[in-house]
Scaffold this active site. Structure first.
Site, mmCIF file in Angstrom:
data_model
loop_
_atom_site.group_PDB
_atom_site.id
_atom_site.type_symbol
_atom_site.label_atom_id
_atom_site.label_comp_id
_atom_site.label_asym_id
_atom_site.label_seq_id
_atom_site.Cartn_x
_atom_site.Cartn_y
_atom_site.Cartn_z
ATOM 1 N N HIS A 42 -58.913 -6.095 -121.289
ATOM 2 C CA HIS A 42 -59.991 -7.000 -121.697
ATOM 3 C C HIS A 42 -60.304 -6.732 -123.173
ATOM 4 O O HIS A 42 -60.204 -5.597 -123.638
ATOM 5 C CB HIS A 42 -61.229 -6.745 -120.829
ATOM 6 C CG HIS A 42 -62.314 -7.741 -121.062
ATOM 7 N ND1 HIS A 42 -63.149 -7.674 -122.157
ATOM 8 C CD2 HIS A 42 -62.682 -8.836 -120.364
ATOM 9 C CE1 HIS A 42 -63.987 -8.693 -122.116
ATOM 10 N NE2 HIS A 42 -63.731 -9.413 -121.037
ATOM 11 N N ASN A 66 -66.619 -11.242 -113.752
ATOM 12 C CA ASN A 66 -66.477 -9.922 -114.381
ATOM 13 C C ASN A 66 -67.867 -9.421 -114.758
ATOM 14 O O ASN A 66 -68.460 -9.906 -115.721
ATOM 15 C CB ASN A 66 -65.580 -10.072 -115.624
ATOM 16 C CG ASN A 66 -65.562 -8.820 -116.481
ATOM 17 O OD1 ASN A 66 -65.922 -7.731 -116.033
ATOM 18 N ND2 ASN A 66 -65.138 -8.970 -117.735
ATOM 19 N N TRP A 67 -68.361 -8.465 -113.988
ATOM 20 C CA TRP A 67 -69.728 -7.980 -114.233
ATOM 21 C C TRP A 67 -69.818 -7.058 -115.439
ATOM 22 O O TRP A 67 -70.917 -6.694 -115.846
ATOM 23 C CB TRP A 67 -70.251 -7.239 -112.992
ATOM 24 C CG TRP A 67 -70.497 -8.113 -111.805
ATOM 25 C CD1 TRP A 67 -70.344 -9.472 -111.723
ATOM 26 C CD2 TRP A 67 -70.939 -7.684 -110.516
ATOM 27 N NE1 TRP A 67 -70.671 -9.905 -110.454
ATOM 28 C CE2 TRP A 67 -71.034 -8.824 -109.692
ATOM 29 C CE3 TRP A 67 -71.264 -6.441 -109.961
ATOM 30 C CZ2 TRP A 67 -71.448 -8.762 -108.360
ATOM 31 C CZ3 TRP A 67 -71.662 -6.370 -108.637
ATOM 32 C CH2 TRP A 67 -71.754 -7.531 -107.847
ATOM 33 N N LYS A 68 -68.678 -6.610 -115.936
ATOM 34 C CA LYS A 68 -68.691 -5.638 -117.049
ATOM 35 C C LYS A 68 -69.535 -4.426 -116.640
ATOM 36 O O LYS A 68 -69.561 -4.082 -115.464
ATOM 37 C CB LYS A 68 -69.184 -6.290 -118.345
ATOM 38 C CG LYS A 68 -68.476 -7.622 -118.595
ATOM 39 C CD LYS A 68 -68.727 -8.207 -119.945
ATOM 40 C CE LYS A 68 -67.956 -9.512 -120.063
ATOM 41 N NZ LYS A 68 -68.010 -10.071 -121.399
ATOM 42 N N GLU A 94 -62.921 -6.324 -124.758
ATOM 43 C CA GLU A 94 -63.922 -5.278 -125.013
ATOM 44 C C GLU A 94 -63.282 -3.894 -124.953
ATOM 45 O O GLU A 94 -63.679 -2.981 -125.669
ATOM 46 C CB GLU A 94 -65.075 -5.410 -124.009
ATOM 47 C CG GLU A 94 -65.945 -6.611 -124.361
ATOM 48 C CD GLU A 94 -66.638 -7.273 -123.189
ATOM 49 O OE1 GLU A 94 -66.674 -6.685 -122.082
ATOM 50 O OE2 GLU A 94 -67.130 -8.408 -123.373
ATOM 51 N N GLU A 136 -58.743 -15.414 -123.320
ATOM 52 C CA GLU A 136 -60.153 -15.230 -123.662
ATOM 53 C C GLU A 136 -60.291 -15.072 -125.179
ATOM 54 O O GLU A 136 -60.185 -13.958 -125.696
ATOM 55 C CB GLU A 136 -60.687 -13.968 -122.984
ATOM 56 C CG GLU A 136 -60.691 -14.039 -121.475
ATOM 57 C CD GLU A 136 -61.748 -13.102 -120.904
ATOM 58 O OE1 GLU A 136 -62.642 -13.603 -120.214
ATOM 59 O OE2 GLU A 136 -61.694 -11.900 -121.163
ATOM 60 N N GLY A 169 -67.945 -13.951 -117.349
ATOM 61 C CA GLY A 169 -68.714 -12.736 -117.585
ATOM 62 C C GLY A 169 -70.186 -12.955 -117.303
ATOM 63 O O GLY A 169 -70.620 -12.955 -116.154
ATOM 64 N N GLY A 170 -70.969 -13.192 -118.344
ATOM 65 C CA GLY A 170 -72.425 -13.298 -118.236
ATOM 66 C C GLY A 170 -72.923 -14.171 -117.095
ATOM 67 O O GLY A 170 -73.841 -13.783 -116.368
ATOM 68 N N SER A 174 -67.644 -17.608 -122.251
ATOM 69 C CA SER A 174 -68.816 -18.474 -122.131
ATOM 70 C C SER A 174 -68.643 -19.604 -121.117
ATOM 71 O O SER A 174 -69.124 -20.719 -121.332
ATOM 72 C CB SER A 174 -69.230 -19.020 -123.501
ATOM 73 O OG SER A 174 -69.635 -17.956 -124.345
ATOM 74 N N GLY A 176 -69.258 -14.117 -124.573
ATOM 75 C CA GLY A 176 -70.654 -13.726 -124.691
ATOM 76 C C GLY A 176 -71.396 -14.413 -125.826
ATOM 77 O O GLY A 176 -72.489 -13.993 -126.193
HETATM 78 P P1 PGA Z 1 -68.574 -14.317 -120.939
HETATM 79 O O1 PGA Z 1 -67.459 -13.169 -120.787
HETATM 80 O O2 PGA Z 1 -68.376 -15.266 -119.787
HETATM 81 O O3 PGA Z 1 -69.882 -13.593 -120.883
HETATM 82 O O4 PGA Z 1 -68.321 -14.979 -122.252
HETATM 83 C C1 PGA Z 1 -66.176 -13.451 -120.291
HETATM 84 C C2 PGA Z 1 -65.365 -12.179 -120.224
HETATM 85 O O5 PGA Z 1 -65.518 -11.334 -121.119
HETATM 86 O O6 PGA Z 1 -64.570 -11.970 -119.288
#
Ligand code: PGA
Length: 248
Positions: A94, A8-10, A96, A166, A232-233, A211, A172
């Site tokens: 998600h 997930n590149w966000k 966010e 999640e 994500g990251g 993470s 993050g």
């Molecule tokens: P992260 O994000 O791997 O950077 O913790 C995961 C996500 O929000 O899907």
């Protein structure tokens, strides 16, 4: 059940970044057999990278969709639009989006239903925040998100559904859930899915997110009840994501 790893590149990477990423990632994915790998770039990069991914083991995922197919909904993107550019999976609600865009469980349910109707495979994201966990409410919160976010999904559709657990405190932060914490919540989610969909619930893949890195993916993917990862990251660098996709 085939494991599923989604990057997930966000809100990261331009179209030119995305093309360069795909060119770096593809030759490194030799070890990805037996599992499904997907990338969720921003909407702008979906169509440009689709031709590069065609014929590769990487599927396209979108980060969001709207619940109507077309109409006066300025700024929104619909399921048929995603279908047309070759999207397979779509993230729904998600954390966010729940937090910054005030997305509700009701909106999540409408999006899950819309994704199903359009032939997409929804990934409903659930998870408690730090305060919920500290108050002993993690299970209550996740249970409610599942019940409300899956309203309107028929048991026969469950095989197309994935749930991503999640925990908000793990996203993050570099502080992933421990295997024990993940195992406990994945077992609870599996039980809830059985309650909602009877035997259909056993076909739903339950991904862990928060993470995930090359350093912890092997252990997390060996955790009972973990059927995949939402990354994500660590998915923003092609070589890191390739290592995650090649978890052992
Ligand atoms: P992260 O994000 O791997 O950077 O913790 C995961 C996500 O929000 O899907």
């Amino acid at each position: 059940m085939r494991p599923l790893i989604i990057g997930n590149w966000k809100m990261h990477l331009t179209v030119s970044d995305a093309l360069a990423y795909a060119r770096t990632l593809l030759p490194r994915l030799a070890a990805a057999g037996g599992r499904e790998i997907a990338l969720a770039p921003p909407f702008t990069a979906l169509s440009p990278i689709a031709p590069l991914l065609k014929g590769s083991p990487i599927l396209l995922a979108a980060q969001n969709l709207f619940w109507e197919d077309e109409g006066p909904y300025t700024g929104e993107i619909s399921g048929p639009m995603l279908q047309e550019v070759g999207v397979t999976y779509v993230l729904v609600a998600h954390s966010e989006r729940r937090r910054h865009l005030e997305e509700t469980d009701r909106a999540a349910a409408r999006k899950v239903v819309a994704a199903m109707r359009c032939g997409l495979k929804p990934v409903l994201c659930v998870g408690e925040d730090e305060a919920d966990r500290a108050a002993g409410l993690a299970q209550t919160v996740v249970r409610a998100q599942l019940a409300r976010g899956l309203e309107g999904v028929a048991p026969g559709e469950a095989a197309r559904l994935q749930v991503a657990y999640e925990p908000v405190w793990a996203i993050g932060t570099g502080k992933a859930a421990t295997p024990a914490q993940a195992a406990e919540m994945h077992a609870l989610i599996r039980k809830e899915l059985a309650g909602l969909f009877r035997e259909g619930g056993s076909a739903v893949r339950i991904l862990y997110g928060g993470s995930v890195t090359p350093a912890n993916v092997d252990e997390l993917m060996r955790t009972p009840g973990v059927d995949g990862a939402l990354v994500g990251g660590a998915s923003l660098k092609a070589d890191e994501f390739a290592r995650i996709a090649a978890y052992r």
